[in-house]
Design an enzyme around this catalytic site. Sequence first.
Site, PDB file in Angstrom:
ATOM      1  CD  GLU A   1     -17.185 -69.356  53.331  1.00  0.00           C
ATOM      2  OE1 GLU A   1     -18.104 -68.647  53.780  1.00  0.00           O
ATOM      3  OE2 GLU A   1     -16.112 -68.898  52.911  1.00  0.00           O
TER       4      GLU A   1
ATOM      5  CG  ASP B   1     -25.130 -72.163  56.000  1.00  0.00           C
ATOM      6  OD1 ASP B   1     -24.967 -71.959  57.211  1.00  0.00           O
ATOM      7  OD2 ASP B   1     -26.161 -71.806  55.395  1.00  0.00           O
TER       8      ASP B   1
ATOM      9  CG  ASP C   1     -16.257 -67.553  56.526  1.00  0.00           C
ATOM     10  OD1 ASP C   1     -17.386 -67.638  57.058  1.00  0.00           O
ATOM     11  OD2 ASP C   1     -15.747 -66.472  56.184  1.00  0.00           O
TER      12      ASP C   1
ATOM     13  CD  GLU D   1     -20.873 -71.894  57.432  1.00  0.00           C
ATOM     14  OE1 GLU D   1     -21.971 -71.797  58.023  1.00  0.00           O
ATOM     15  OE2 GLU D   1     -20.476 -71.047  56.609  1.00  0.00           O
TER      16      GLU D   1
END
Length: 226
Positions: free
Chosen positions: A40, A44, A113, A116
């Site tokens: 993640e 991101d 989540d 990502e």
Amino acid sequence: MTELEKYFDLDFNDKELLKTALTHSSYANEHHCESNERLEFIGDAVLDLLMSAYLYKTFPKYQEGKLTKDRAKYVCENALVNYAKEFNLKQHLRLGKGEEKTGGRDREALHADAFEAFIGAIYLDKGLDEVRKVFDKVVRPSLEEKSSDNFTDFKSYLQELVQSDKRTLDYKIVDESGPSHDKTFVSRVYMDGILMGEGKGKTKKDSEQQAAETALKKLADRSMKL
């Protein structure tokens, strides 16, 4: 998982990396394997980069402030959930038995989540060009079709509002409860040291968004009474 590869015309060199991207911490705890939380982190950053480049090239007249605001809006949790729904990512998630029984597969925070993490896994395995396949297929259409008008980034709106009065905002996580795979966070937002809102969510980001939304409603109520 081969369905995901076919859908985006991907061919992972490291299939385990894709499995990890789809592995929630509840499953990882039960099966003693790695969860998708570290991926993640990578995803991101990669998504921020691609979104920044897209906005920069698409809107040459936008100044930095507008670009920053729009980027925050298009990578907020609501937006990520929308992107994940475009290819039914939730059906591919690996969840623990308890998480499955309590409706975890329908929890939007998990979808955000995992999206990502999926982006992060592709980047590590295939590079930025392969990530663009996902961006172009599920992210760009949402932006161009204006479905992104429904994305709400309450933190950015609140920040923009208080900046005009030269006030300061501070977010604090005041409580967290539950097992590691199903935590609940409570956040508070302070304006110049004054408590303005409190929020609860399954992620720190979501709890802060909820706190910002509460603060905005409080400010709106005050303005109506004046």
